[in-house]
Design a protein around this motif. Structure first.
Motif, PDB file in Angstrom:
ATOM      1  N   THR A   1       0.828  -1.195   0.000  1.00 32.92           N
ATOM      2  CA  THR A   1       0.000   0.000   0.000  1.00 32.92           C
ATOM      3  C   THR A   1       0.866   1.250   0.000  1.00 32.92           C
ATOM      4  OG1 THR A   1      -1.727  -1.199   1.197  1.00 32.92           O
ATOM      5  CG2 THR A   1      -1.875   1.191   1.200  1.00 32.92           C
ATOM      6  N   GLY A   2       1.994   1.216   0.701  1.00 26.92           N
ATOM      7  CA  GLY A   2       2.934   2.335   0.666  1.00 26.92           C
ATOM      8  C   GLY A   2       3.461   2.608  -0.732  1.00 26.92           C
ATOM      9  N   PHE A   3       3.575   1.564  -1.561  1.00 32.02           N
ATOM     10  CA  PHE A   3       3.969   1.710  -2.959  1.00 32.02           C
ATOM     11  C   PHE A   3       2.790   2.088  -3.860  1.00 32.02           C
ATOM     12  CE2 PHE A   3       7.595  -1.009  -1.652  1.00 32.02           C
ATOM     13  CZ  PHE A   3       8.628  -0.293  -2.226  1.00 32.02           C
ATOM     14  N   HIS A   4       1.660   2.445  -3.249  1.00 35.22           N
ATOM     15  CA  HIS A   4       0.422   2.768  -3.969  1.00 35.22           C
ATOM     16  C   HIS A   4      -0.115   1.556  -4.721  1.00 35.22           C
ATOM     17  CE1 HIS A   4       0.447   7.110  -3.098  1.00 35.22           C
ATOM     18  NE2 HIS A   4       1.764   6.983  -3.142  1.00 35.22           N
ATOM     19  N   ARG A   5       0.124   0.368  -4.164  1.00 34.72           N
ATOM     20  CA  ARG A   5      -0.476  -0.869  -4.688  1.00 34.72           C
ATOM     21  C   ARG A   5      -1.500  -1.368  -3.677  1.00 34.72           C
ATOM     22  NH1 ARG A   5       2.384  -4.038  -8.148  1.00 34.72           N
ATOM     23  NH2 ARG A   5       0.448  -5.240  -8.146  1.00 34.72           N
TER      24      ARG A   5
END
Length: 438
Positions: A153-157
């Motif tokens: 989620t931190g990688f915008h996934r």
């Protein structure tokens, strides 16, 4: 044209991400509801109670093991990438992985060693000893699975992270039941394997993201290099993790304490029925967590660059989406609780009044969502820690005051009150600390 196009694209992307996250959470809903229904029907009220106690323990132990590093890593990765610091993002990922692996391994070994005293003296069910020992095998995989999901989620996934954390393991465990694994021990082994498979998938996706960062750094950029002002350094990872660890552990305790206290004063059948009702209301978190998790890295990135207009707009869209999706589900819980529990299996209807009471608490939570994530992603972990400490104090007082005389109903009232307290408290904190973000 450029001025109006950017906000439009941001809105469309945000709505697509929310929708995709809800689809993944819909898969989780089907998998978990199917798992709970089939488990309850196969095992009966007593053994289902043992299963839910094991499930509660694994969740609590994995939360302690992560030490808040999953949300700290999510915030740091998103914030560092927002200012172009890919090497720092990779370093944070490695550091967080080492911490949670050590914590998960320690929690697994401690559960294996302490299974008998836990079953006998804490849960007051000696038959729980072997199931708890088997459950120890699920703690490390669940710890790594949830960490990998937050890092993604931190990688915008975020959609992939949602699937890793909540979509895959319920379906795999449900599939094990569907193909004929019908004993309590077999279901617990399947649960551990499903979490392991989810963790492997999560770290495979993280490795891919890490390789993409390395490739982007190695690729020469065309044109003159633009000079940017140096960004302020983020705090050490453990400093971000420490207050968030307290918050996560308190949240795990809040989910566990009513069940554990009820187990000390009521039969395993009552615990099983209450656990099913509690898990039905907790499915509202399916909506809340899905949208909050997708919004979380954008909260962190917007705050990092000081874009409060975008922060406020995203916050409002998230709250509106949660209310629109969650309120219809709560209406079903309030209007047809007996029918809903009868779908799970015979004997669970006894928890209908408890289901109604806890649904009211979730209604307040649904109308005041995402503000805990807002505080966590904008560096207000200490404030969130104190708010959660107040929730924990209320939970303990209410449970020991209401459960001994009123049993399942007392547990439901206590749960509804501290859930509502959390929504109200975090909302007031955001309004006071960051009025431009609300």
């Amino acid at each position: 044209m450029t001025f109006t196009l950017k906000p439009l694209l941001r809105t469309l992307l945000a709505q697509w991400a929310f929708g995709a996250a809800l689809v993944v959470r819909g898969i989780e809903l089907v998998g978990k509801l199917g798992l709970y229904m089939l488990t309850a029907r196969i095992l009966g009220v007593f053994e289902a109670g043992l299963f839910f106690l094991c499930n509660t323990w694994v969740s609590a132990a994995a939360t302690v093991a992560r030490g808040g590093f999953e949300k700290a890593v999510m915030r740091h990765i998103a914030a560092e990438l927002a200012v172009g610091r890919a090497p720092q993002a990779r370093k944070v990922l490695l550091e967080g992985t080492l911490w949670v692996f050590a914590g998960g391994l320690a929690a697994s070994l401690a559960t294996l060693a302490a299974a008998e005293p836990l079953a006998t003296y804490v849960f007051k069910e000696h038959e729980l000893t072997v199931p708890l020992m088997i459950s120890a095998a699920a703690i490390l995989p669940q710890t790594l699975c949830i960490f990998a999901a937050h890092a993604l989620t931190g990688f915008h996934r975020g959609v992939a992270g949602q699937f890793v954390q909540n979509g895959l393991w319920p379906i795999l465990t449900f599939g094990a039941l569907a193909v004929g694994i019908h004993s309590l021990h077999g279901i617990l082994y399947a649960f551990a394997f499903a979490n392991l498979a989810s963790a492997v998938l999560g770290f495979g996706l993280l490795l891919h993201e890490r390789q993409k960062l390395i490739a982007q750094q190695a690729r020469p950029r065309p044109g003159p290099r633009r000079e940017t002002a140096p960004a302020e350094n983020m705090p050490a990872l453990w400093r971000t993790a420490w207050p968030l660890a307290i918050v996560e552990n308190v949240q795990a305790a809040l989910n566990s304490i009513p069940t554990v206290v009820l187990a000390a004063y009521a039969s395993a059948a009552a615990v099983g029925a209450f656990s099913v009702a509690s898990r039905i209301t907790v499915l509202i978190w399916v909506v809340i967590i899905a949208i909050s998790t997708i919004a979380a890295p954008s909260f962190a990135a917007a705050h990092r660059v000081g874009d409060f207009d975008q922060l406020r707009a995203l916050n409002r869209r998230a709250r509106l989406a949660i209310a629109a999706c969650g309120i219809p589900a709560i209406a079903v819980m309030l209007l047809a609780p007996t029918w809903l529990l009868h779908l799970i299996g015979p004997g669970f209807e006894m928890a209908a009044p408890a289901l109604i009471i806890m649904a009211v608490g979730q209604l307040i939570n649904c109308l005041l969502p995402t503000q805990d994530v807002m505080l966590a992603m904008t560096g207000h972990g200490r404030v969130l820690r104190w708010l959660n400490a107040g929730q924990l104090a209320s939970c303990i007082v209410l449970c020991f005051a209401l459960i001994p005389p009123y049993g399942m109903i007392g547990a439901a009232i206590a749960t509804a009150l501290f859930i509502a307290q959390g929504g109200v408290g975090t909302t007031l904190a955001v309004i006071k600390l960051m009025p431009r973000a609300y």
